[in-house]
Design a protein around this motif. Structure first.
Motif, short mmCIF file in Angstrom:
data_model
loop_
_atom_site.label_atom_id
_atom_site.label_comp_id
_atom_site.label_asym_id
_atom_site.label_seq_id
_atom_site.Cartn_x
_atom_site.Cartn_y
_atom_site.Cartn_z
N GLN A 1 -8.14 -2.65 -4.81
CA GLN A 1 -8.46 -1.17 -4.67
C GLN A 1 -7.79 -0.43 -5.44
O GLN A 1 -7.66 0.73 -5.61
CB GLN A 1 -8.23 -0.74 -3.02
N HIS A 2 -6.51 -1.32 -6.11
CA HIS A 2 -5.71 -0.30 -7.16
C HIS A 2 -6.05 -0.68 -8.50
O HIS A 2 -5.27 -0.15 -9.27
CB HIS A 2 -4.15 -1.00 -6.70
N LEU B 1 -2.71 -7.37 -8.72
CA LEU B 1 -3.01 -5.89 -7.90
C LEU B 1 -3.98 -6.09 -6.79
O LEU B 1 -4.77 -7.13 -6.89
CB LEU B 1 -3.55 -5.08 -9.01
N SER C 1 0.80 -1.08 0.10
CA SER C 1 -0.14 -0.14 -0.06
C SER C 1 0.98 1.24 -0.09
O SER C 1 0.22 2.37 -0.12
CB SER C 1 -0.80 0.11 1.14
N TYR D 1 -6.21 2.36 -10.60
CA TYR D 1 -4.84 2.97 -11.13
C TYR D 1 -4.19 2.17 -12.39
O TYR D 1 -3.53 2.70 -13.17
CB TYR D 1 -3.71 2.74 -10.08
N GLN E 1 3.94 1.41 -6.55
CA GLN E 1 4.41 0.99 -7.91
C GLN E 1 3.72 1.88 -8.79
O GLN E 1 3.83 1.49 -9.97
CB GLN E 1 3.69 -0.31 -7.87
N PHE E 2 2.82 2.82 -8.54
CA PHE E 2 2.27 3.88 -9.59
C PHE E 2 2.80 5.23 -9.26
O PHE E 2 2.45 6.04 -9.95
CB PHE E 2 0.80 3.79 -9.42
N ILE F 1 -0.56 7.72 -3.21
CA ILE F 1 -0.32 6.98 -4.45
C ILE F 1 0.35 5.59 -3.94
O ILE F 1 1.33 5.96 -3.57
CB ILE F 1 0.44 7.65 -5.56
N PRO F 2 -0.17 4.58 -4.27
CA PRO F 2 0.72 3.18 -4.12
C PRO F 2 2.24 3.33 -4.83
O PRO F 2 2.21 3.86 -6.12
CB PRO F 2 -0.30 2.12 -4.68
#
Length: 226
Positions: free
Chosen positions: A59-60, A56, A15, A63, A26-27, A23-24
């Motif tokens: 919730q992502h 993923l 997270s 994104y 990885q994004f 923003i997570p």
């Protein structure tokens, strides 16, 4: 040996709490593109016929649409919902492996993996069944046991990276085992199933982005590559 099917399961859990960011990680932006863009591109650059399974947290998923817009040509990506642990997330990804394949399992937050390392892992997995990249330890380490601690010979230890790469005929049955908390990565799962793990030389730049400093270091590595 011919040309084996290739699938990269890219695990993008996490997270980003250590990033202090909404923003997570990885994004997050790395040199103008999301971190995951760089990760995926390394695999599709290594092999044109690489299939990507992106795992993923539910919730992502939203994104992911922004991520796909970062590509000029969107590669073959299958989106999969993650599980409660890494083991379960990878297992969900493995449902999409059909037939004989070489499977790479990679941390989404290791965006600087080189296409050369991906190819090294592929070749080694074909020869040995598995290929796990490792690097030497540079720091002195101590073993702590309750009140006591002692110096340990770091030459006997390696730091494990990803992509942890396996032929599917070895990886898929191993993931049918019941979950064990000791399964911290794919190598432990396969080893527990009774298979030898073949090590290959990893890369210093193949760092894992977990905190703000790592993002700065990743940018610096990218600048060096030019």
């Amino acid at each position: 040996m011919g040309n084996r099917k290739k699938t990269a399961i890219i695990v993008a859990g996490g997270s980003g709490t250590r990033m202090q960011s909404a923003i997570p990680k990885q994004f997050m932006d790395l040199a103008g593109k999301p971190v995951l863009y760089h990760t995926i591109t390394a695999f599709t650059t290594a092999y044109q016929d690489m299939e990507i399974v992106l795992v993923l947290p539910e919730q992502h998923i939203s994104y992911a649409n922004n991520l796909l817009q970062a590509f000029d040509n969107i590669p073959a990506i299958t989106l999969v919902k993650g599980g409660e642990t890494r083991f379960h997330s990878v297992k969900n990804g493995l449902q999409h492996i059909k037939g004989d394949a070489v499977v790479f399992v990679h941390d989404g937050v290791r965006p600087l993996v080189s296409p050369a390392l991906v190819r090294t892992c592929y070749e080694a997995a074909l020869s040995h069944g598995s290929a796990v990249p490792v690097i030497d330890m540079k720091d002195s380490i101590r073993e702590v046991n309750g009140e006591n601690n002692r110096a340990v010979d770091r030459g006997r230890f390696r730091i494990v990276q990803t992509p942890q790469t396996f032929v599917s005929s070895l990886l898929l049955p191993a993931f049918e085992q019941p979950y064990d908390p000791l399964f911290t990565d794919e190598a432990t799962v396969v080893e527990h199933f009774g298979h030898f793990i073949h090590l290959v030389e990893g890369e210093e730049a193949n760092l894992k982005i977990t905190k703000p400093l790592d993002l700065l270091m990743a940018k610096a590595f990218l600048d060096l590559r030019g």
